[in-house]
Structure formats: C-alpha cells, structure tokens
Design a protein around this motif. Structure first.
Motif, PDB file in Angstrom:
ATOM      1  N   LEU A 110     -80.252  40.560  27.032  1.00 52.61           N
ATOM      2  CA  LEU A 110     -80.687  40.071  25.725  1.00 52.61           C
ATOM      3  C   LEU A 110     -81.985  39.261  25.849  1.00 52.61           C
ATOM      4  O   LEU A 110     -82.940  39.448  25.092  1.00 52.61           O
ATOM      5  N   HIS A 151     -84.976  41.312  26.694  1.00 48.51           N
ATOM      6  CA  HIS A 151     -85.404  42.108  25.551  1.00 48.51           C
ATOM      7  C   HIS A 151     -86.308  41.288  24.621  1.00 48.51           C
ATOM      8  O   HIS A 151     -87.269  41.807  24.063  1.00 48.51           O
ATOM      9  N   HIS A 152     -85.975  40.014  24.439  1.00 52.73           N
ATOM     10  CA  HIS A 152     -86.692  39.205  23.451  1.00 52.73           C
ATOM     11  C   HIS A 152     -87.833  38.374  24.027  1.00 52.73           C
ATOM     12  O   HIS A 152     -88.789  38.051  23.333  1.00 52.73           O
ATOM     13  N   ARG A 174     -91.628  39.180  23.580  1.00 59.37           N
ATOM     14  CA  ARG A 174     -91.772  40.272  22.629  1.00 59.37           C
ATOM     15  C   ARG A 174     -92.788  39.904  21.547  1.00 59.37           C
ATOM     16  O   ARG A 174     -93.597  40.707  21.135  1.00 59.37           O
ATOM     17  N   GLN A 175     -92.715  38.676  21.095  1.00 55.15           N
ATOM     18  CA  GLN A 175     -93.662  38.225  20.070  1.00 55.15           C
ATOM     19  C   GLN A 175     -94.826  37.449  20.680  1.00 55.15           C
ATOM     20  O   GLN A 175     -95.956  37.556  20.218  1.00 55.15           O
ATOM     21  N   VAL A 209     -78.556  32.080  19.891  1.00 58.33           N
ATOM     22  CA  VAL A 209     -78.190  33.349  19.264  1.00 58.33           C
ATOM     23  C   VAL A 209     -77.206  33.071  18.140  1.00 58.33           C
ATOM     24  O   VAL A 209     -76.211  32.367  18.343  1.00 58.33           O
ATOM     25  N   VAL A 213     -86.204  30.827  22.870  1.00 55.52           N
ATOM     26  CA  VAL A 213     -85.995  32.146  22.281  1.00 55.52           C
ATOM     27  C   VAL A 213     -84.824  32.018  21.312  1.00 55.52           C
ATOM     28  O   VAL A 213     -83.736  31.598  21.700  1.00 55.52           O
ATOM     29  N   TRP A 224     -82.684  33.875  18.249  1.00 55.33           N
ATOM     30  CA  TRP A 224     -82.407  35.175  17.644  1.00 55.33           C
ATOM     31  C   TRP A 224     -81.348  35.004  16.555  1.00 55.33           C
ATOM     32  O   TRP A 224     -80.227  34.571  16.822  1.00 55.33           O
ATOM     33  N   GLU A 248     -90.097  31.540  20.194  1.00 51.93           N
ATOM     34  CA  GLU A 248     -90.073  32.846  19.528  1.00 51.93           C
ATOM     35  C   GLU A 248     -88.807  32.937  18.692  1.00 51.93           C
ATOM     36  O   GLU A 248     -87.708  32.795  19.213  1.00 51.93           O
ATOM     37  N   SER A 287     -86.665  35.239  15.929  1.00 51.86           N
ATOM     38  CA  SER A 287     -86.514  36.534  15.270  1.00 51.86           C
ATOM     39  C   SER A 287     -85.479  36.379  14.161  1.00 51.86           C
ATOM     40  O   SER A 287     -84.363  35.937  14.408  1.00 51.86           O
ATOM     41  N   GLN A 315     -90.722  36.394  13.516  1.00 50.65           N
ATOM     42  CA  GLN A 315     -90.731  37.777  13.056  1.00 50.65           C
ATOM     43  C   GLN A 315     -89.657  37.909  11.983  1.00 50.65           C
ATOM     44  O   GLN A 315     -88.516  37.505  12.205  1.00 50.65           O
ATOM     45  N   GLN A 345     -87.396  40.186   9.383  1.00 48.72           N
ATOM     46  CA  GLN A 345     -86.904  41.515   9.035  1.00 48.72           C
ATOM     47  C   GLN A 345     -86.686  41.614   7.524  1.00 48.72           C
ATOM     48  O   GLN A 345     -86.863  40.634   6.795  1.00 48.72           O
TER      49      GLN A 345
END
Lengths: 254, 446
Positions: free
Chosen positions: B134, B137-138, B141-142, B165, B196, B198, B226, B228, B256, B258
């Motif tokens: 995980l 992956h993140h 990324r940004q 998370v 990070v 998420w 970062e 998300s 970021q 969505q």
C-alpha cells in the motif's frame, strides 16, 4: 458634570465651533438643536475625542477632569457615551463579544470584576428586551447588515449596558420611523435618572416629543445663540431656523 | 566527524554527504523499491541544486539564511516530555493526538483515540514494512521531485512521518491531530517527515497537522504530505505552522481529489523565520470541490511564502481560495496562486482571493494570481486587496472604552476570523482566537 467654556474647534482649516459654552448637570436632559452645518456633530465628535477635530481654544471639564486631555477610550471609561449618528460596521466580531470587551474595559477601570460570558448574556438579554431587540443580533457581527433602525437601537442598547454618566445622542432620530423612534426614546427615558446627564443632538423637534428635555439650546454658526425650556423646541418647529438666523443678523447689525 | 561552521558549510555538498552517510548505515534495511526511490531522489537533488534568482518559481523566496545554516541529521531519540508538548501545542482533548519528533512517531507522547475498525494511524517507517504494498503504491505518486529540490530532499532523507488509512465508507468521528515537533537540542538539524494519507471512497475525516519547535532552536523542516481523497469522501484539513522563530519551514502538501469528493484546508502560519508552503491540489475526476484557505501572521523579519496550485484537470469541479495575510514589522509575505483549467475541464468554477492587512510601513506583500485557462465554458475570478486597519472602526472601539492596542487586536482578529472559524477542531480554534485577542489560553483541562 460637564462644563464647556468658550470652545473653539476646527476641521483642517475650517473653524466650526466658535466659542461654545454649555453647562450640563447630573439629572438633566439637554437638547441641542440647529440647522445643518451649525456644528452639532462637531460638538459630539470633540466631546468623544475624534482625532480630526482640533480644539483651538476653550476648555471642557467633565467631573472635575480636563476632558480634552483624555484619549477617546479614557473618556468612555470615565463615563462618556456617544451614540453615533453613523454606527460603524465591524465584520468578523460578534456584537456580544464587542460589547462584553467594552463593558469589561470599563468595569476594570472602575475596579469592578469583569463579567464572564454567562453573566454578560444575562445582562444583555435584559436590556435587549426593553429595546424590543431580537436576541439574534447579539451573535451577528457588529452592525453588519443591520437596518438603519437596528443600528440606532444597537447604540442605545450599548448605552444601556455600559451605563454611562453622560450620554450624548448624535442625531439618533435620523432615519427612524415613528415606531422605532418610540422604542429608542423609551430606551433613553429608561436611562434618565438623577445621576446621569443626557445631551440629545437633533435637527428636528420630533424626538423631543418622546424624550422631553429640561433645556433646549439652539446652535448657530458654532455658538449657542438661544437657550430655553422645552417650549423653545416647539417654537423652532413652528417657525423654523430662519427665525433664529434673522434674529442673529439683526443683532449683528446693532 | 568535523564540526561544520557557516563558513565551511556548502549546502548541497553538505546535504549529499548527510545522505551518503545515512544510506551507508540504513540503506540495506529498506525494501528495494523504497531504496531505489530514495536513490533517484538524491540524484535529482544533486542535479537540481538550489534554485537561483532566475528561477521564476523561487524568485521571491529568499533562501539565503536556510542555505547558510549547517545541518545535521537528528538523533533517533528525543528527551522531550509530555510537558514540553503541552507547552508547545494547544491541548485538543477531542482529538486523537499523534506526536512525531523529527519525523518519528512517539507513542509515549501521543494519546491515540478509539478509532473505527480498519483505520490505520502509524509511523510511515513502520508502515513501510507492515503495509509495504500500500505504501509503495502511494509514496511519491503525487509528490514529484523532478522540479522541486526540497521534495527531492525529503524523499531521499525521510525516516518516517504519518501514515493514515481510512477505509471506504468509514466516518472517523474523532478528529486526528498530527503534531510534528522538530527537536534540535544539540545542533541545527534537518527534519524531513513524510506523510501519506489515504481516504477511501465515501469516508470522512477531520485532520489537523501542527508543526512546532522549541523557541530559539534552529532547524530546517522539509516536510511532504500526500493526501488522496476517494470518491465522494470528505476531508476537513487544517495545518498550523508555529515553528521556532529561528527555524526554517519548507513544506509541500499534495492533494488528489476523486469524483464528488470534498477537501477543505485552512493553512495557518504563525511561526518560523523563513517559511514556504507549496500546496498542489489536483482534480482527478469530475464534480469534486476543493477549498484552500490560508492565514499568515507575519511580523519582525519573518519571510513567509505561500504557493498554491489548483489543477482543474477534469470538468465540473469547484475550487475556492481565500488567503489572508496580517503583516507587521519588516515581514515579507508572498502569495502565488496558480489555477490551471485544462482544455476539457468545462464548467469549472474557480475563485481566488488574497487579502492583506498591512500593520506597518515596512511590511511587504508580493501577490501574484496566475490563472491559466484553456477551457472556454468556465467561471474563474481572482482578486487581491491590501489595506490597513479602518480608522472609523478603531475610533468606534475606543469610543466604547477599548484601549488602542485592544482595538487593533480586535480588528485584526476580525480580519483573520473568517479563516479561524473554519478550523475543524473546536479547542484549537478557541486557542487561536485567544491568541489573536491577546487573551490567556483556556485552561488545558478543557
């Protein structure tokens, strides 16, 4: 309580007050009337300590102190309250926070304990009821988006909470409809008392039907040219200010 | 090891040497993907170096004092106590509090709260092992480091930070308060926390990041976060920057969004000597909404730079931006607000406003809106104002008995209040209000 002697004041280069004298004692209500440009608002501004007015001669004594030596906040703490002709909007500060800060500054000066939010709210609600003000105005920003009538009522509400020794009402009646005028006058009358002096500055006699003055003074070209009882206001209402002006011209030619 | 002095310190070479020593000692312990990422980041840092005066992105950022300060990497241990934390950060009893010192989570200083099942709050260092796939992956990324030397530096040198998370559909009732303390007890250090965060689809979270340091200490915080935000998720975020007035804070936030998500952020700057915040928000899908607000209180010789970028990469998204500055002394503040509206991002609604209250003759504000619009059916507005305290309002306050200083404080508070009111934590909001009004803080027992 207030002794104004031979007061001269100017804005920039223009002399507006030209030797004004006035004595206000505790328990009295004085009305100061006069046409536009006679110096009414200048007098209010000088007493409250507005910077743009420069006093060039004369003296103002308030409860034994030289008023002109004091900063605006010191005057307020000493017991002078000016109800503004144009109350200022302060976005971002609630009416309740603003007034509590002001009250506590004054209480501190008097050596009284400061009020917490709960104690203040109790006092504020009591005073608002008398002025038929919506309690929601407490949480709104100071004067922001208030109607003309709400602003004027808010001034009298502040006065009721701050409990001054001398209240100066600068054209408090301007822009009020008859119902609002009655409510404001009722609020002012509730504050009449043997320990308080009140100076009502107005262009029209209308307000004085509701706040009946002990003395009426006519301001003309920066000086008080005529003083009398409440009947003088009625005479002015009937004859207009032209009569005073004619009388002054006649005196000048003698 | 020889002691570095300002005269012999060369910032790029010095930092490369710090990395080399760190990699030699710890590189083997990293998973290969992370080690590779760090190696490419330091290589890019080496290529980029520090931005010169002709670099438009950094033209108004004066890094001189930062680059002149010899830095070391901080020790793994800290002697800070709960009492120290309480002195540095307003108590937030309604939140789960996680304290990081020099980028490392300190469980003994934290008060983790009851969080819903599946919610993870951990040190990124731990998560690199426990949630390796995980995180990998993140991570990065940004936060692209190809153009930003301090993002590259952070990527190369981070040892930890916050890893959060929130699984899809979960509403986290208790706000999270992440506190980042830089502890430079012995010598100036580089603290490079990397976070990070998420947030899953339809999840909800209130999140505050506070950055502090001990008065008088000199250090460089070079942080990266970062975030998300999943589809239809809602995040209310605030960042309180209250570093030591002798410290440097160069921080980047990437967000970021969505589809249908909401992200609102209040960035409050009230500390540091040289401060730069880079915030980049990217709409990755339609019908999302992003609010980036900021409040900078700068005085003395402080230098605070806020660069924001909102990338309307998709249609039907709204962004709001309100940056306020209160500038006293000789402080220099910069606002650079970029808004990109891509060619197919029709029906974009973007509003930007920058308002400055100048309290002194010698304060400076550089404000630069930068709107680059390639779509034709959009609403974009921007405005900037600079003003002083209103004399009529000051007199009104004084005529009611408030002293001049109190009146100025009150009107300054009135100006700043619009941002403060949107800070998601009640206790923090109250502490910020009290600070602006010059009142004592409410009792810590709250």
């Amino acid at each position: 309580m207030l002794t104004i002697t031979n007061l001269h004041a100017r804005v920039e280069e223009k002399e507006i007050l030209k030797g004004l004298s006035l004595q206000v004692d505790a328990g009295q209500v004085h009305a100061i009337m006069g046409p536009n440009g006679s110096g009414k608002s200048t007098l209010a501004g000088v007493l409250a300590g507005r910077e743009e007015y420069e006093v060039t001669a004369g003296s103002v004594e308030f409860l034994g102190q030289d008023l002109l030596e004091l900063d605006p906040e010191e005057r307020a703490r000493a017991g002078i309250f000016l109800a503004f002709q144009y109350p200022v909007e302060i976005p971002g500060i609630s009416n309740s926070y603003f007034l509590r800060a002001a009250l506590n500054a004054i209480r501190k000066h008097r050596g009284e304990p400061e009020l917490d939010a709960v104690q203040f709210l109790k006092l504020a609600k009591e005073k608002m009821k008398r002025l038929q003000m919506d309690e929601k105005l407490l949480q709104r920003a100071v004067n922001e988006g208030f109607s003309g009538g709400e602003k004027k009522r808010n001034e009298i509400f502040q006065m009721a909470v701050l409990d001054p020794k001398l209240a100066i009402l600068d054209e408090t009646d301007s822009g009020l409809d008859i119902d609002a005028l009655r409510i404001v006058a009722d609020g002012v009358n509730a504050l009449r008392g043997p320990d308080r002096g009140i100076v009502v500055i107005t262009h029209y006699q209308r307000l004085l039907n509701f706040i009946v003055p002990d003395f009426v003074h006519v301001l003309h070209q920066g000086r008080i040219v005529k003083s009398g009882g409440k009947e003088l206001a009625l005479e002015l209402e009937a004859k207009g200010y032209g009569w005073i002006e004619a009388e002054q011209r006649a005196l000048a030619t003698v | 090891m020889s002691v570095q002095t300002p005269l012999t310190w060369k910032p790029k070479e010095g930092l490369l040497a710090l990395w080399a020593a760190w990699e030699k000692e710890h590189g083997e312990t990293l998973r290969p993907a992370v080690r590779r990422l760090k190696k490419s980041a330091i290589a890019r840092f080496d290529e980029l170096g520090f931005p010169g005066p002709r670099n438009e992105e950094w033209r108004f950022t004066q890094l001189g004092p930062v680059l002149k300060t010899p830095l070391a990497l901080p020790a793994a241990e800290t002697a800070l106590t709960q009492g120290d934390v309480a002195r540095l950060v307003p108590a937030t009893p309604e939140a789960a509090v996680y304290v990081f010192v020099n980028g490392r989570l300190q469980p003994r200083l934290s008060q983790s709260g009851p969080l819903p099942a599946g919610v993870v709050v951990a040190d990124l260092a731990t998560a690199l092992v426990a949630h390796a796939d995980l995180v990998e992956h993140h991570l990065g990324r940004q936060a692209k480091f190809d153009q930003h030397p301090f993002v590259a530096l952070n990527t190369a040198l981070f040892v930890g930070g916050a890893f959060v998370v929130v699984p899809a559909g979960v509403t986290v009732e208790m706000p999270l308060h992440l506190i980042f303390i830089s502890d430079a007890a012995g010598e100036p250090v580089l603290a490079a926390p990397r976070s990070v965060i998420w947030i899953g689809n339809q999840a909800r979270l209130d999140l505050v990041q506070t950055h502090v340091g001990l008065p008088g200490q000199v250090y460089l915080h070079a942080g990266v976060t970062e975030i998300s935000v999943g589809a239809s998720a809602a995040v209310r975020h605030a960042k309180l920057q209250r570093e030591s007035r002798d410290a440097f804070h160069l921080d980047s936030l990437f967000v970021q969004l969505q589809a249908g998500s909401q992200f609102t952020s209040q960035a409050i700057n009230d500390g540091g000597s040289v401060v730069r915040n880079d915030i980049t928000a990217t709409f990755d899908a339609e019908r999302a909404e992003c609010t980036l607000n900021g409040l900078t209180l700068a005085s003395g010789a402080q230098h605070v730079v806020n660069h924001t970028t909102i990338d309307h990469a998709q249609p039907h998204c709204n962004s709001h931006e309100m940056y306020k500055n209160v500038i006293a002394g000789q402080a220099r503040v910069v606002f650079n607000g970029k808004i990109f509206v891509r060619k197919h991002a029709q029906k974009t609604d973007a509003k930007q406003s920058n308002q400055t209250l100048l309290l002194s003759e010698d304060g400076t504000i550089h404000t630069k809106p930068q709107l680059e619009i390639f779509a034709d059916d959009v609403k974009c507005t921007h405005g900037a104002t600079v003003g002083q305290l209103d004399d009529a309002a000051l007199f009104y306050c004084q005529a009611r008995g408030l002293g001049r200083q109190q009146a100025e404080q009150l009107l300054t508070y009135a100006f700043a209040n619009e941002i403060i009111q949107q800070v998601p934590l009640d206790s923090l909001r109250a502490a910020l209000e009290a600070g602006l009004l010059g009142e004592a803080l409410p009792a810590a027992s709250g």
